[in-house]
Design an enzyme around this catalytic site. Structure first.
Site, PDB file in Angstrom:
ATOM      1  CB  SER A 147      -8.915   0.460  -7.726  1.00 38.17           C
ATOM      2  OG  SER A 147      -7.678   0.602  -8.361  1.00 38.17           O
ATOM      3  CE  LYS A 165     -10.961   4.651 -11.212  1.00 34.02           C
ATOM      4  NZ  LYS A 165     -12.154   4.708 -10.346  1.00 34.02           N
TER       5      LYS A 165
END
Ligand code: COA
Length: 275
Positions: A147, A165
């Site tokens: 992420s 993300k």
């Protein structure tokens, strides 16, 4: 050195597949897994990069498989997973690391530019999870998504990466929910600024990087292996009851929000950085 106290057999005989493992943070992750006994498969778009990464990972003690595959291409990924199964065994841990990014104000970004980043980061992560699912299920394995701070904090010039993300973190949680009963764990790592990576060159070049560094509570950029050690922890029995979680590994960078980074970007793009 941290490598002296890594348990060399922590993940012995385990098979780890890292998408985008040819460079940067993902290569650091691959090497960290090699240091704790795992064998490693990496995929990416550039054969030369994969071959040089293979040598680096092998130096850390792993058997290594490489496969040329763009994560946007589900069929190419499926071939890569099958090659890994034949040469190393079923995959125990999938690291969804392949990503694309650049700085661009939303008003200047083409629809295809936005789509390209979402396709690589988010659709590519799903492709990898879906394509390796049967192997992960057999092994009661685990998934680690990569992420970013952009997932939970808006950054100037990062609308595309933020959307991608945030989607990655949501996918991580959905798979934790849906696949937990197979024993599959699903977590993500949000790295902060990591020294020497393509991402840093693109997002925080020169003076922007120096300004950013001054705001990091731990006072420095991270190293690729430091993301790797977090990944090793999440993949190991030490994290057996951890699923659906995002681990932020950023030296505290995101605690202050993105304002300083954004100011540095704006100063740099308005040309006032030469002072
Ligand atoms: N600013 C704005 N738009 C950009 C851009 C930039 N710096 N770089 C690419 N784009 C746009 C292109 O103009 C194109 O849109 P268009 O067709 O409307 O002109 C679109 O993005 C796709 O670009 P292309 O180069 O054809 O895509 P690709 O699939 O070959 O590459 C990227 C994907 C764009 C993400 C590329 O930067 C990449 O391959 N990155 C991988 C490495 C990386 O980013 N590492 C850091 C990860 S943190």
């Amino acid at each position: 050195m941290i490598t002296n106290w890594l348990p060399p057999d922590l993940l012995a005989e385990k098979v780890v597949f890292v998408t985008g493992g040819g460079s940067g943070i993902n290569l650091g992750i691959a090497k960290s897994f090699a240091r704790v006994g795992a064998n490693v498969a990496i995929c990416g778009r550039t054969p030369e990069r994969l071959e040089s990464a293979k040598l680096e990972i092998e130096e850390n003690g792993a058997q290594v498989v490489t496969a040329v595959a763009d994560v946007r291409d589900f069929d190419a990924l499926s071939v890569a997973f099958e090659k890994t199964r034949k040469e190393l065994g079923d995959i125990d841990c999938l690291v969804c690391g392949a990503a694309g990014n650049f700085l661009s104000p939303a008003e200047a970004l083409s629809p295809n530019g936005f789509k390209s980043v979402v396709d690589i980061d988010l659709v590519g992560s799903f492709n990898a999870c879906r394509g390796s699912f049967e192997q992960l299920k057999k092994q009661a394995g685990n998934i680690i998504f990569i992420s970013a701070g952009q997932s939970f904090t808006p950054y100037i010039g990062q609308a595309h990466a933020g959307a991608a993300k945030a989607g990655v973190d949501n996918l991580m949680k959905n798979l934790a929910l849906e696949w937990g009963h197979y024993g599959i764990r699903s977590n993500s790592i949000a790295p902060g600024p990591i020294e020497g990576t393509e991402g840093m060159k693109r997002l925080a070049p020169g003076a922007v990087g120096e300004r950013l560094k001054a705001t990091i509570p731990l006072g420095r950029f991270g190293q690729p292996e430091e993301i790797g050690y977090a990944a090793v922890f999440l993949a190991s029995p030490l994290a057996a009851y951890i699923t659906g979680t995002r681990l932020v590994v950023d030296g505290g960078q995101n605690l202050g929000g993105s304002a300083i980074f954004s100011q540095a970007i704006l100063r740099s793009s308005s040309g006032s950085d030469s002072r």
